[in-house]
Structures are given as structure tokens and as C-alpha cells.
Design an enzyme around this catalytic site. Structure first.
Site, PDB file in Angstrom:
ATOM      1  CB  SER A  49     -27.935  39.388  18.090  1.00 21.70           C
ATOM      2  OG  SER A  49     -27.420  40.603  18.540  1.00 21.70           O
TER       3      SER A  49
ATOM      4  CG  ASP B  23     -24.204  43.027  15.724  1.00 25.16           C
ATOM      5  OD1 ASP B  23     -24.383  42.913  16.954  1.00 25.16           O
ATOM      6  OD2 ASP B  23     -25.108  42.863  14.881  1.00 25.16           O
TER       7      ASP B  23
ATOM      8  CG  ASP C 208     -24.038  41.717  20.386  1.00 30.94           C
ATOM      9  OD1 ASP C 208     -22.861  41.809  19.998  1.00 30.94           O
ATOM     10  OD2 ASP C 208     -25.008  41.855  19.628  1.00 30.94           O
TER      11      ASP C 208
ATOM     12  CG  ASP D 290     -24.060  39.270  16.469  1.00 29.52           C
ATOM     13  OD1 ASP D 290     -24.138  40.055  17.435  1.00 29.52           O
ATOM     14  OD2 ASP D 290     -24.534  39.539  15.345  1.00 29.52           O
TER      15      ASP D 290
END
Length: 450
Positions: free
Chosen positions: A101, A244, A240, A242
């Protein structure tokens, strides 16, 4: 059973050290073996972000899946929220996402999604750990060796889902800045905004394996703030690593966090008659101003522990559709069972209509200060979190702010951080309370062990 490897968002640590290829293979093998107990030769989706360790861990996951008799389908670099969408589209039995993340590139993580597209529950993660330890069996079946193959067209599949959800959103004439954090959104985000008609300027879209989240993205907003102040843009969005979560910046350079984005979405969906259950779920970190705005609008609010999985549980329990976190995780169950930064940015523009982000009217925030106290290790974190004098200090500060603000101190589930959050009517008071609690936490952490 207490989990020792899984945190609030999968298993995470320094790649090649704590999160070794061996551990990653074992996790994938155990998770696949558990799935194979009820579904012979399970099909397992594997996607990742742009970290240099991603390919190594991807190979380890594929080997673990095949060793447990499953079929590993390699989807390549994709935002985390693509996993539940693809799982549902193709009927996969399990999904594995390799990402840490917002963490620096040295870290990586393994998180699992079930056949329903949801992240695995705490109980199931405990079962996987038990399988790792040899405390349970995968089930009596003949030994089967699985396979590994590439899954092509995954990016187009993900973009198609976004375009279907936002088919009525016309961004023609809109000027947008996107900061892709050199992460998993670097292709998908600019493409969908352009398909919907926006003029897009892109920052941090050249990943090299080590620059993910490095001075960019939703945890480092300076470059996006500068771009918004220098240009004539309607909104800026930072993802961010990743993809999400998302934070936004308006034309004046002001940061718009998840609380405000959720408030905008809730008021918009309610006006459209699309806020299922007339409620929204948020976490204990959510600003008091959000609660006041929802009360004024007659929208019910449920408060959960920190973590998008707990927000999702609250939504499911109440049959609601919208929830999220201050950090920018926003879940709209009508679209997908997970946070999706790109979808959340598009939902924000849908809510704004013809207006700019600077013209937003969602909520008025109470001044809030959040300090992440970084400690040497988990043992120091446990000393600080369990310190009796720390608890007494928290109670004193909370009592002094009663009816005017609040104090929240909580350990991170993924890093050796103690998060100290204070809300008060005056920023100077919030700063002072925060400073006192941070000083006490650091003193507690420095005490000798035992």
C-alpha cells in the site's frame, strides 16, 4: 485464535527479510490448500503493485498455489481493487494481492480475497496460520500439482468495470491532476479519466521499482499541492501505491481528506435517492465535523474500528452501501466490495457536478492533529500502548476536552507506530494536547523491557 502474521491488512514486512519468498510461498500454499478442501484445483488470481520485490513474490505465490494443486493466474500490475472485480467477473476461487500500500518500496505484503471478492476474515486468516504451523490439515485428498499461466487483458477488464459504473459521467472540459505515486494506478487512472473526457495532467507515473510512494502519492502531497496552485484545474487526486485509497487537493491547494470525500458522496447519493439505508459507516478516526454534517442531513452514521474490512462488515450488517476512512479508503458497495481510489475520485467529480472541488459544501472540519509516533519495534509499541501512565494521561486529556473535542490513541496494525489523534476547537490546543501525549508515549516506549 490470535494471529501472529496477519495484521489489519494482510501480512506485511520488509521484502526478502520478514516477508521472504519462503514465507510467501508457504502462505499461498496454505491458503490454496484451504480453498482446495472444498473446491478441487482452485483458480487463484495473482496481482501486484510496482515494487521491485513484486516479481519475486509473484513467483513465490505462483509456486505455492501450484504446489497445493491450484491454478495460479498471473494478472500483472493492477490496483488492489481490481482483484474483487476480476474475482467476481471470472468466478475465481481466491485472489492474492502483493502490495504494501502506502509503505516504502522496501516493504511488501500479501493479502487474500475470497471467492466472494471480500478480504478474508480474521478467522480464516487464523486458519491459514494454523495450516502453516501444521496445526491443521488441508483435507484428505490425493496430491495434485497445479499450474501457472498468464491472464491477459486484466487492465482492460478493470477499466471496463469503471466505465460501466460511471457511464453517465461526462468530464469534457474538466482539467484534472492525478498523482499516481509511481504505483499500481499509473496506467489505469489516467486512461479512465481520459476516456470520460477529462484533460489530465499526470504526476509520478514512471515506476522503477523503488520510487513507489517516494515523495509522492497520497502520503506526500506537496507536488500535487504545488501543481494545483500553479495551474487552472478543477481538482487534483493522489492515490497510494496500490490504488485503494485517494486524497484530493482543490484549486487553492487545500487538502481534502477521506472524511470530506465521503461526506460529499453521502450527500450526493442521498439527493439522487441512491444512499441505500440512508446511512454511512466510518471509523473512530473520522472527524467530529463529519458526524455533525450527517446529523444535519438526517443521515445515520455507524462508527467502526480502523480498517476497511470493519467498515465493510458494518455496511453488510446494516445493508448500507457507503462507508470509508479518513485516509481515503472509500467503499461503495453498489460498485465493489473494497476501497477503490480511482472510483472514489470519479464519485467525487460526480458529486460536484459542474462545480469545482474548491466549491465543495460537504462538512466543516473540527481542527484535528494526528501524529504518528514511530517506535523502534513492536515491543516498544506494546510498552507504549500498555503503559498505565499513558492511559491516565489519555483520560485526563479526554476529560478536559469533553463536549468540545476528543482524544484517540491507537497502535498501527501494520507498522511500529502509535497514532495520536486530537480534535479541539482551537488548533493550538490540539497541538498542545498532542505534544503532551507524544512525549508520554516516547517515554513509555523507552523504558527497559520486562
Amino acid at each position: 485464535m490470535a494471529r501472529r502474521l496477519f495484521g489489519t491488512d494482510g501480512v506485511r514486512g520488509v521484502a526478502g527479510e520478514f516477508l521472504s519468498a519462503e514465507l510467501t510461498l508457504a502462505l499461498a500454499r496454505a491458503a490454496t490448500a484451504r480453498a482446495a478442501a472444498t473446491t478441487p484445483q482452485p483458480r487463484v488470481l495473482v496481482i501486484r503493485d510496482t515494487r521491485e520485490s513484486g516479481e519475486m513474490l509473484e513467483a513465490a505465490v505462483a509456486a505455492g498455489v501450484a504446489a497445493a494443486g491450484g491454478s495460479a493466474l498471473i494478472g500483472g500490475v493492477l490496483p488492489t481493487p481490481a482483484a474483487p472485480l476480476l474475482i467476481r467477473r471470472y468466478g475465481f476461487d481466491l485472489g492474492v494481492v502483493l502490495s504494501a500500500s502506502h509503505n516504502p518500496y522496501e516493504d511488501n505484503g500479501v493479502k487474500f480475497f475470497g471467492a466472494d471478492g471480500d478480504k478474508l476474515s480474521d478467522a480464516v486468516e487464523s486458519e491459514i496460520e494454523a495450516l502453516l504451523d501444521g496445526q491443521a490439515a488441508a483435507g484428505g485428498r490425493d496430491r495434485v500439482i497445479g499450474g501457472v499461466s498468464q491472464l491477459h487483458g486484466t487492465l482492460d477488464d478493470y477499466l471496463r468495470e469503471l466505465q460501466t459504473r460511471f457511464s453517465a459521467l461526462d468530464l469534457s472540459g474538466r482539467r484534472i491532476v492525478l498523482d499516481c505515486a509511481h504505483g499500481a494506478t499509473y496506467k489505469a487512472a489516467p486512461e479512465i479519466f481520459r476516456r470520460l473526457g477529462a484533460h489530465v495532467d499526470v504526476l509520478s507515473d514512471a515506476p522503477d521499482g523503488r520510487n513507489i510512494n517516494a515523495g509522492c502519492g497520497s502520503t506526500h502531497l506537496d507536488e500535487l499541492i504545488a501543481a494545483m496552485r500553479a495551474g487552472d484545474h478543477d481538482a487534483g487526486f493522489a492515490f497510494d501505491g496500490d490504488g485503494d485509497r485517494v486524497l484530493a487537493v482543490d484549486g487553492d491547494g487545500a487538502v481534502v481528506d477521506g472524511d470530506e470525500l465521503i461526506a460529499l458522496a453521502a450527500l450526493h447519493l442521498r439527493a439522487q435517492g441512491a444512499l441505500r439505508g440512508n446511512g454511512v459507516a466510518v471509523t473512530v478516526m473520522t472527524n467530529y465535523g463529519f458526524h455533525a454534517a450527517m446529523a444535519d442531513a438526517g443521515i445515520e452514521v455507524a462508527t467502526t474500528s480502523v480498517g476497511d474490512r470493519y467498515v465493510l462488515e458494518a455496511l453488510r450488517e446494516r445493508d448500507w452501501a457507503l462507508g470509508g476512512e479518513q485516509s481515503g479508503h472509500i467503499v461503495e458497495l453498489g460498485y465493489a466490495p473494497s476501497g477503490d481510489g480511482i472510483a472514489s475520485a470519479l464519485l467525487t467529480l460526480e458529486a460536484l457536478g459542474a462545480g469545482s472541488l474548491a466549491e465543495r459544501q460537504g462538512m466543516e472540519k473540527l481542527p484535528q492533529r494526528l501524529v504518528n509516533v514511530r517506535l523502534p519495534d513492536r515491543a516498544a509499541l506494546e510498552r507504549a500502548a500498555g503503559d498505565a501512565e499513558m492511559h491516565a494521561a489519555i483520560e485526563r486529556e479526554h476529560a478536559a476536552l469533553d463536549g468540545r473535542g476528543r482524544v484517540l490513541v491507537r497502535p498501527s496494525g501494520t507498522e511500529p507506530l502509535l497514532r495520536v489523534m486530537v480534535e479541539a476547537p482551537d488548533p493550538a490546543e490540539a497541538d498542545a494536547v498532542c505534544a503532551r501525549l507524544v512525549e508520554r508515549a516516547e517515554a513509555a516506549a523507552s523504558q527497559p523491557a520486562g
